[in-house]
Design a protein around this motif. Sequence first.
Motif, PDB file in Angstrom:
ATOM      1  N   LYS A 158      29.646  38.515  42.881  1.00 13.73           N
ATOM      2  CA  LYS A 158      29.900  39.939  43.092  1.00 13.73           C
ATOM      3  C   LYS A 158      31.337  40.193  43.549  1.00 13.73           C
ATOM      4  O   LYS A 158      32.017  41.091  43.052  1.00 13.73           O
ATOM      5  CB  LYS A 158      28.945  40.453  44.165  1.00 13.73           C
ATOM      6  N   GLU A 159      31.797  39.386  44.526  1.00 16.29           N
ATOM      7  CA  GLU A 159      33.166  39.561  45.031  1.00 16.29           C
ATOM      8  C   GLU A 159      34.196  39.346  43.928  1.00 16.29           C
ATOM      9  O   GLU A 159      35.202  40.064  43.849  1.00 16.29           O
ATOM     10  CB  GLU A 159      33.427  38.585  46.189  1.00 16.29           C
ATOM     11  N   LEU A 160      33.942  38.360  43.073  1.00 17.67           N
ATOM     12  CA  LEU A 160      34.872  38.108  41.970  1.00 17.67           C
ATOM     13  C   LEU A 160      34.930  39.330  41.035  1.00 17.67           C
ATOM     14  O   LEU A 160      36.007  39.724  40.578  1.00 17.67           O
ATOM     15  CB  LEU A 160      34.481  36.833  41.208  1.00 17.67           C
ATOM     16  N   ALA A 161      33.756  39.931  40.790  1.00 18.16           N
ATOM     17  CA  ALA A 161      33.733  41.152  39.957  1.00 18.16           C
ATOM     18  C   ALA A 161      34.589  42.251  40.591  1.00 18.16           C
ATOM     19  O   ALA A 161      35.336  42.950  39.898  1.00 18.16           O
ATOM     20  CB  ALA A 161      32.303  41.645  39.764  1.00 18.16           C
ATOM     21  N   TYR A 162      34.518  42.391  41.921  1.00 21.89           N
ATOM     22  CA  TYR A 162      35.331  43.395  42.615  1.00 21.89           C
ATOM     23  C   TYR A 162      36.816  43.068  42.525  1.00 21.89           C
ATOM     24  O   TYR A 162      37.641  43.934  42.258  1.00 21.89           O
ATOM     25  CB  TYR A 162      34.923  43.491  44.092  1.00 21.89           C
ATOM     26  N   GLU A 163      37.152  41.786  42.754  1.00 22.42           N
ATOM     27  CA  GLU A 163      38.563  41.378  42.692  1.00 22.42           C
ATOM     28  C   GLU A 163      39.138  41.678  41.310  1.00 22.42           C
ATOM     29  O   GLU A 163      40.246  42.179  41.174  1.00 22.42           O
ATOM     30  CB  GLU A 163      38.685  39.867  42.951  1.00 22.42           C
ATOM     31  N   LEU A 164      38.351  41.352  40.285  1.00 27.04           N
ATOM     32  CA  LEU A 164      38.820  41.569  38.914  1.00 27.04           C
ATOM     33  C   LEU A 164      39.021  43.053  38.644  1.00 27.04           C
ATOM     34  O   LEU A 164      39.970  43.456  37.975  1.00 27.04           O
ATOM     35  CB  LEU A 164      37.803  40.992  37.918  1.00 27.04           C
TER      36      LEU A 164
END
Lengths: 350, 350
Positions: free
Chosen positions: A167-173
């Motif tokens: 989830k965090e990676l999706a936000y960072e992207l």
Amino acid sequence: MNAEYFLDRGKELVRLLKSRKVHSFLSKNPSLIFHLTGLHETPGYLLVLNGEVRFVTDRRFQKEAAEIKHFISSDIFTNSIVTYLKPLRKEFKQPAIEYGRVTHAEYLSLSESLKCTFTDAGDAVNQFLSVTDGLQLDSFIRAADVTSELFNYCKKVFDENLAITEKELAYELQSILVRNAAQKYSFEPIIAADENSAKPHHTPSDRNIQDCKVLLVDLGVIYSGICSDVTRTYIRNHPKAGRIEKIVHNGFKRVLGKVNAGVKVSELAQMWKAELEKVNMTHNFTHALGHGLGYEVHQIPRISEYSKETLKENQIITLEPALYFENEFGYRYECDILVTKDSGINLTVF
Amino acid sequence: MNAEYFLDRGKELVRLLKSRKVHSFLSKNPSLIFHLTGLHETPGYLLVLNGEVRFVTDRRFQKEAAEIKHFISSDIFTNSIVTYLKPLRKEFKQPAIEYGRVTHAEYLSLSESLKCTFTDAGDAVNQFLSVTDGLQLDSFIRAADVTSELFNYCKKVFDENLAITEKELAYELQSILVRNAAQKYSFEPIIAADENSAKPHHTPSDRNIQDCKVLLVDLGVIYSGICSDVTRTYIRNHPKAGRIEKIVHNGFKRVLGKVNAGVKVSELAQMWKAELEKVNMTHNFTHALGHGLGYEVHQIPRISEYSKETLKENQIITLEPALYFENEFGYRYECDILVTKDSGINLTVF
């Protein structure tokens, strides 16, 4: 000059409809409106009548409508589209709408109020929007560029084995996407570590991806209305995934080699199926081999063995061979391909 | 306990449909699916049959379907929903769909294949989804919280008179949104400086907002599926806008004072209209006074003088009085209001 593109698009739509014996046409398809007027997120209707295209909207958008310069006229309805159309009813000749784009409620309202039988122009419009012109290709190349930035970041995160959840990676992207001025994701991204990657449509979860051996990322962005859709799967220290990677990439290359304007899409799907049969893995592939790409992330042609379509010059399609092993992992490789007369050009070589 | 909410929702839907003589029902409404199953972005169908609710999807989502724990059964179709439904056809009794949620093409496919006449359950479903329960209210409060963060940032940018374009501000705000784990904007935000604010639906442009005297920001976020929708207008050194601000805020307070379960929404709209008549500005207000808020950013009730609806306990609505002066500026103030038995609670006091 951009205006010429818009002029050509309007003329081509009228010509295409005429060739199918459609002389009047009503549409609220946002992709078609954007394609013909350049107006984004502006609700309204395209009306083809007496060989001309008109954009009709309500007074909230009168300023936007007045600013259309692309040889399409505009008009404002004050009450509803039905009351706007009633006085024009006699001019309707073999009228059509898109059955797949109006709700049944809208269909009933239009046909009852106007006492008209509308035929379906959905197929004509889908064909029309499946072929890109230079302006769209420019946008696509920008979309692919932003997409590559996002995958650079994913690769870095995987290579450096950072502690971060799906989830965090999706936000960072998404932050990178926003900084790069792409409008937004073209669909909710799939970020799936290890056994999550076995689900073709996994939703990013709170699972930490650190120390995962397989990371599948499937995402796309919208740039000036045009969608990208790319998948990369990163692996390490996983002999089985390594073997599967080779099968998928070899299959991809073989299929890509077959792409050209005029080829039946079913042949592409059959070619990939033959690759799967060689390794006895037909049941490890559970979706279509690809799909058209444009203003929508899934549009015609659907690349499946059951499809009757042939590729056309200047279509953009995805090819997404994959193999899934339940509770273990999945490996998918998806690129966006421009169909030319003689070949397929991979626009997402990164 | 969350599961109890889901159980109650399923029972309530069956009860509501029965009260309208609907005994079987098919829906692919994503809001309704999320409300009853907790599944987000999972395409499929809700099927109400013999007093039970079932979620039916294709095998891409079989894992998600199997994980539904909320007293709703799930099933997988292998070919299409039509082939899945055919063997069940005899059990269909007074079947309904939502006319406003299926395309005309889908309606034709279903009714022809199943030889069924479907009635319209759209109104029942819209009523059902217009009333929130505690779980939704929790999500709304989180949505309002993220929204207030975004407006804090806007106020800071305006107060410090920073050099930033409308578009850039939209991007900056989206970064804050992403960091706050709200899913996304509930609609493309409106950020409009000076004369741009006179257009109710302005799209953020490359205009720099530095030194502007009026800045209108209208945005909302989605948190756990629930939408917020708020407008604030910031002004400085603009005597006319200052006067207009007072008219709009006074009108807002008067209307809010009238909100309670049971009041006719047309009365709220008429009250605001009366305020406008006092200052001879009826033609400076060009849209509805507000709308219901929930899984969708625009849902029933539509708060207009032509509407026949009454407010219900636990609806969340917006109130958005505004005044627009073409080529000058617009001033809109929009808050999200929880309707209680005796009053309206402003959930967006910031």
